[in-house]
Design a protein around this motif. Structure first.
Motif, PDB file in Angstrom:
ATOM      1  N   GLY A  22       0.814  -1.218   0.000  1.00 22.56           N
ATOM      2  CA  GLY A  22       0.000   0.000   0.000  1.00 22.56           C
ATOM      3  C   GLY A  22       0.843   1.261   0.000  1.00 22.56           C
ATOM      4  N   GLY A  23       0.190   2.400   0.107  1.00 20.49           N
ATOM      5  CA  GLY A  23       0.907   3.671   0.047  1.00 20.49           C
ATOM      6  C   GLY A  23      -0.043   4.835   0.146  1.00 20.49           C
ATOM      7  N   LYS A  24       0.438   5.991  -0.312  1.00 20.96           N
ATOM      8  CA  LYS A  24      -0.330   7.225  -0.172  1.00 20.96           C
ATOM      9  C   LYS A  24      -0.857   7.710  -1.515  1.00 20.96           C
ATOM     10  CE  LYS A  24       2.601   8.785   3.655  1.00 20.96           C
ATOM     11  NZ  LYS A  24       1.712   8.407   4.745  1.00 20.96           N
ATOM     12  N   LEU A  25      -2.072   8.242  -1.502  1.00 21.61           N
ATOM     13  CA  LEU A  25      -2.638   8.926  -2.664  1.00 21.61           C
ATOM     14  C   LEU A  25      -2.712  10.405  -2.337  1.00 21.61           C
ATOM     15  CD1 LEU A  25      -5.806   6.689  -3.367  1.00 21.61           C
ATOM     16  CD2 LEU A  25      -3.442   6.236  -4.024  1.00 21.61           C
ATOM     17  N   THR A  37      -4.030   7.562   3.019  1.00 15.54           N
ATOM     18  CA  THR A  37      -3.087   6.452   3.169  1.00 15.54           C
ATOM     19  C   THR A  37      -3.860   5.132   3.116  1.00 15.54           C
ATOM     20  OG1 THR A  37      -1.627   7.833   4.496  1.00 15.54           O
ATOM     21  CG2 THR A  37      -1.306   5.451   4.660  1.00 15.54           C
ATOM     22  N   ILE A  38      -3.350   4.231   2.279  1.00 18.61           N
ATOM     23  CA  ILE A  38      -3.991   2.929   2.086  1.00 18.61           C
ATOM     24  C   ILE A  38      -3.051   1.838   2.576  1.00 18.61           C
ATOM     25  CG2 ILE A  38      -4.803   1.297   0.335  1.00 18.61           C
ATOM     26  CD1 ILE A  38      -5.734   3.648  -1.302  1.00 18.61           C
ATOM     27  N   SER A  39      -3.549   0.997   3.488  1.00 12.50           N
ATOM     28  CA  SER A  39      -2.706  -0.107   3.971  1.00 12.50           C
ATOM     29  C   SER A  39      -3.147  -1.381   3.260  1.00 12.50           C
ATOM     30  CB  SER A  39      -2.827  -0.242   5.488  1.00 12.50           C
ATOM     31  OG  SER A  39      -4.189  -0.307   5.868  1.00 12.50           O
ATOM     32  N   GLY A  40      -2.360  -1.774   2.281  1.00 12.75           N
ATOM     33  CA  GLY A  40      -2.658  -2.968   1.504  1.00 12.75           C
ATOM     34  C   GLY A  40      -2.816  -2.632   0.042  1.00 12.75           C
ATOM     35  N   ASN A  41      -2.797  -3.681  -0.793  1.00 11.83           N
ATOM     36  CA  ASN A  41      -2.972  -3.448  -2.231  1.00 11.83           C
ATOM     37  C   ASN A  41      -4.461  -3.418  -2.567  1.00 11.83           C
ATOM     38  OD1 ASN A  41      -2.317  -3.015  -4.918  1.00 11.83           O
ATOM     39  ND2 ASN A  41      -0.871  -4.723  -5.009  1.00 11.83           N
ATOM     40  N   VAL A  42      -4.789  -2.783  -3.686  1.00 13.99           N
ATOM     41  CA  VAL A  42      -6.172  -2.684  -4.133  1.00 13.99           C
ATOM     42  C   VAL A  42      -6.572  -3.971  -4.863  1.00 13.99           C
ATOM     43  CG1 VAL A  42      -6.125  -0.176  -4.301  1.00 13.99           C
ATOM     44  CG2 VAL A  42      -5.437  -1.566  -6.283  1.00 13.99           C
ATOM     45  N   ALA A  43      -7.876  -4.114  -5.142  1.00 12.85           N
ATOM     46  CA  ALA A  43      -8.399  -5.251  -5.899  1.00 12.85           C
ATOM     47  C   ALA A  43      -9.310  -4.739  -7.004  1.00 12.85           C
ATOM     48  CB  ALA A  43      -9.165  -6.189  -4.973  1.00 12.85           C
ATOM     49  N   HIS A  44      -9.605  -5.624  -7.973  1.00 12.10           N
ATOM     50  CA  HIS A  44     -10.534  -5.304  -9.067  1.00 12.10           C
ATOM     51  C   HIS A  44     -10.174  -3.996  -9.764  1.00 12.10           C
ATOM     52  CE1 HIS A  44     -13.090  -8.655  -7.914  1.00 12.10           C
ATOM     53  NE2 HIS A  44     -13.161  -8.194  -6.683  1.00 12.10           N
ATOM     54  N   ASN A  45      -8.893  -3.704  -9.889  1.00 12.67           N
ATOM     55  CA  ASN A  45      -8.510  -2.465 -10.578  1.00 12.67           C
ATOM     56  C   ASN A  45      -8.940  -2.569 -12.048  1.00 12.67           C
ATOM     57  OD1 ASN A  45      -7.463   0.065 -10.845  1.00 12.67           O
ATOM     58  ND2 ASN A  45      -5.320  -0.594 -10.981  1.00 12.67           N
TER      59      ASN A  45
END
Ligand SMILES: [Zn+2]
Ligand SMILES: [Zn+2]
Length: 190
Positions: A22-25, A37-45
């Motif tokens: 994860g990271g920051k947008l 701030t997002i902790s973890g990876n996204v899904a269904h991109n």
């Protein structure tokens, strides 16, 4: 020559990393940018052709993914956020100054309640899941795109390995239909 679809896909797709944490947008403001701030990876991109998702200037499609809402926190300048359309199913939280959407959230009962919608191009970090498919492709016509160009658009997506749909992908449509059947008592809830 296919028209520009989105900067993240026009020149080929960069694969994400399964171990990405994860990271920051950040919005586009030079000063006092809104930061999430997002902790973890996204899904269904995926690429989305609807008129509601935020997209960069000149792009026909947005790139949008989901993350569980408890893995998303506003970590700077949240006072600049406002909800674009309070009546929409997805309440898109945008920066009042630059107009960038930081996250979309569903508050009413819905199959996707609990998931936030985000645009990973707002992050400098590498490793986010790459786009998996294109959704609501025909919707670009409703925004003025010449229907005669649709073959080129769909061919371009397919050349990049992305399947095109005029709603969402089959797994997401199945998830919505399953939720609806569960609500109606026609399928057991899990
Ligand atoms: Zn901004
Ligand atoms: Zn959309």
């Amino acid at each position: 020559m296919a028209p520009p679809l989105h900067p993240l896909i026009d020149h080929g797709i960069t694969k994400g990393s399964p171990s990405f944490l994860g990271g920051k947008l950040c919005c586009h403001c030079q000063n006092d940018a809104v930061e999430v701030t997002i902790s973890g990876n996204v899904a269904h991109n995926h690429a989305c052709g609807c008129s509601k998702c935020w997209k960069p200037k000149g792009a026909l499609f947005s790139i949008v993914a989901v993350i569980p809402r408890d893995q998303l926190n506003v970590t700077a300048n949240g006072d600049k956020l406002h909800i674009v359309d309070k009546g929409a199913t997805i309440q898109r939280n945008a920066c009042k100054e630059c107009g960038v959407h930081l996250f979309g959230r569903i508050e009413k009962e819905h199959a996707f309640k609990g998931l936030d919608f985000v645009h990973v191009e707002l992050s400098k970090q590498q490793g986010w899941q790459e786009p998996q498919f294109a959704a609501f492709v025909s919707s670009i016509i409703e925004q003025g795109f010449d229907p005669r160009g649709m073959d080129e658009v769909r061919t371009k997506f397919k050349s990049l390995g992305l399947e095109t749909y005029d709603t969402l992908s089959p797994p997401l449509m199945d998830a919505i239909a399953t939720w609806t059947a569960q609500k109606a008592g026609l399928l057991p809830s899990d």
